[in-house]
Design a protein around this motif. Structure first.
Motif, PDB file in Angstrom:
ATOM      1  N   TRP A   4       0.840  -1.187   0.000  1.00 33.58           N
ATOM      2  CA  TRP A   4       0.000   0.000   0.000  1.00 33.58           C
ATOM      3  C   TRP A   4       0.872   1.232   0.000  1.00 33.58           C
ATOM      4  O   TRP A   4       2.074   1.167   0.252  1.00 33.58           O
ATOM      5  N   ARG A   5       0.249   2.379  -0.286  1.00 32.78           N
ATOM      6  CA  ARG A   5       1.000   3.617  -0.479  1.00 32.78           C
ATOM      7  C   ARG A   5       1.106   4.485   0.775  1.00 32.78           C
ATOM      8  O   ARG A   5       1.857   5.438   0.787  1.00 32.78           O
ATOM      9  N   SER A   6       0.370   4.186   1.801  1.00 35.68           N
ATOM     10  CA  SER A   6       0.303   5.074   2.956  1.00 35.68           C
ATOM     11  C   SER A   6       0.864   4.403   4.206  1.00 35.68           C
ATOM     12  O   SER A   6       1.013   3.187   4.259  1.00 35.68           O
ATOM     13  N   GLU A   7       1.140   5.207   5.196  1.00 41.48           N
ATOM     14  CA  GLU A   7       1.557   4.707   6.498  1.00 41.48           C
ATOM     15  C   GLU A   7       0.431   4.821   7.528  1.00 41.48           C
ATOM     16  O   GLU A   7       0.551   4.312   8.633  1.00 41.48           O
ATOM     17  N   LYS A   8      -0.649   5.506   7.150  1.00 41.40           N
ATOM     18  CA  LYS A   8      -1.768   5.717   8.074  1.00 41.40           C
ATOM     19  C   LYS A   8      -2.675   4.487   8.086  1.00 41.40           C
ATOM     20  O   LYS A   8      -3.129   4.031   7.031  1.00 41.40           O
ATOM     21  N   PRO A   9      -2.960   3.957   9.284  1.00 42.94           N
ATOM     22  CA  PRO A   9      -3.750   2.728   9.377  1.00 42.94           C
ATOM     23  C   PRO A   9      -5.128   2.831   8.720  1.00 42.94           C
ATOM     24  O   PRO A   9      -5.575   1.881   8.081  1.00 42.94           O
ATOM     25  N   ALA A  10      -5.795   3.961   8.846  1.00 46.10           N
ATOM     26  CA  ALA A  10      -7.131   4.109   8.260  1.00 46.10           C
ATOM     27  C   ALA A  10      -7.067   4.051   6.731  1.00 46.10           C
ATOM     28  O   ALA A  10      -7.912   3.436   6.078  1.00 46.10           O
ATOM     29  N   ARG A  11      -6.059   4.667   6.152  1.00 48.72           N
ATOM     30  CA  ARG A  11      -5.905   4.636   4.683  1.00 48.72           C
ATOM     31  C   ARG A  11      -5.518   3.242   4.199  1.00 48.72           C
ATOM     32  O   ARG A  11      -5.957   2.795   3.145  1.00 48.72           O
ATOM     33  N   ILE A  12      -4.683   2.577   4.967  1.00 51.96           N
ATOM     34  CA  ILE A  12      -4.291   1.208   4.609  1.00 51.96           C
ATOM     35  C   ILE A  12      -5.516   0.304   4.619  1.00 51.96           C
ATOM     36  O   ILE A  12      -5.738  -0.476   3.682  1.00 51.96           O
ATOM     37  N   LEU A  13      -6.335   0.421   5.651  1.00 58.18           N
ATOM     38  CA  LEU A  13      -7.547  -0.391   5.743  1.00 58.18           C
ATOM     39  C   LEU A  13      -8.504  -0.085   4.597  1.00 58.18           C
ATOM     40  O   LEU A  13      -9.076  -0.995   3.991  1.00 58.18           O
ATOM     41  N   THR A  14      -8.648   1.191   4.250  1.00 58.71           N
ATOM     42  CA  THR A  14      -9.510   1.580   3.134  1.00 58.71           C
ATOM     43  C   THR A  14      -8.988   0.997   1.830  1.00 58.71           C
ATOM     44  O   THR A  14      -9.766   0.486   1.005  1.00 58.71           O
ATOM     45  N   GLU A  15      -7.685   1.045   1.640  1.00 54.36           N
ATOM     46  CA  GLU A  15      -7.100   0.504   0.416  1.00 54.36           C
ATOM     47  C   GLU A  15      -7.270  -1.011   0.344  1.00 54.36           C
ATOM     48  O   GLU A  15      -7.557  -1.556  -0.720  1.00 54.36           O
ATOM     49  N   ILE A  16      -7.114  -1.680   1.470  1.00 50.03           N
ATOM     50  CA  ILE A  16      -7.321  -3.135   1.502  1.00 50.03           C
ATOM     51  C   ILE A  16      -8.762  -3.471   1.154  1.00 50.03           C
ATOM     52  O   ILE A  16      -9.034  -4.374   0.356  1.00 50.03           O
ATOM     53  N   PHE A  17      -9.725  -2.733   1.732  1.00 47.93           N
ATOM     54  CA  PHE A  17     -11.139  -2.980   1.419  1.00 47.93           C
ATOM     55  C   PHE A  17     -11.440  -2.691  -0.049  1.00 47.93           C
ATOM     56  O   PHE A  17     -12.215  -3.404  -0.683  1.00 47.93           O
TER      57      PHE A  17
END
Length: 104
Positions: A4-17
């Motif tokens: 993933w491209r981010s280090e922020k957990p919320a963005r990582i979770l959004t990208e995974i979803f």
């Protein structure tokens, strides 16, 4: 799926979803259009879904009906997702139709 491209957990979770949802739609479209005919290529079907993703996105925002978008994707899969028969190295559907090709 695992990068993933981010280090922020919320963005990582959004990208995974988002990736999971994309895989789910791809799988659903492939099952809907290609599963009944062994001559269809799942790799080519995946490419069609990727190519038709903007059309499917337009249907989600209401610019196009979902039925029309799925119908267009289905028509593209019916036309372009065939596995070509081969003589030297038979494709899987050829081996299923004529098991004696395995021995030759």
């Amino acid at each position: 799926m695992d990068t993933w491209r981010s280090e922020k957990p919320a963005r990582i979770l959004t990208e995974i979803f988002a990736k999971w949802l994309g895989m789910l739609i791809t799988h659903w479209m492939t099952l809907l259009q290609c599963w009944q005919d062994p001559r269809h290529s799942t790799v080519k079907a995946h490419q069609v879904v990727q190519w038709m993703a903007p059309v499917l996105a337009l249907s989600l925002v209401g610019a196009l009906s979902v039925e029309s978008a799925v119908g267009r994707s289905a028509a593209a899969m019916q036309r372009g997702c065939r596995v070509q028969p081969r003589r030297k190295h038979p494709a899987t559907f050829q081996l299923v139709e004529a098991p004696l090709l395995i021995c030759s």
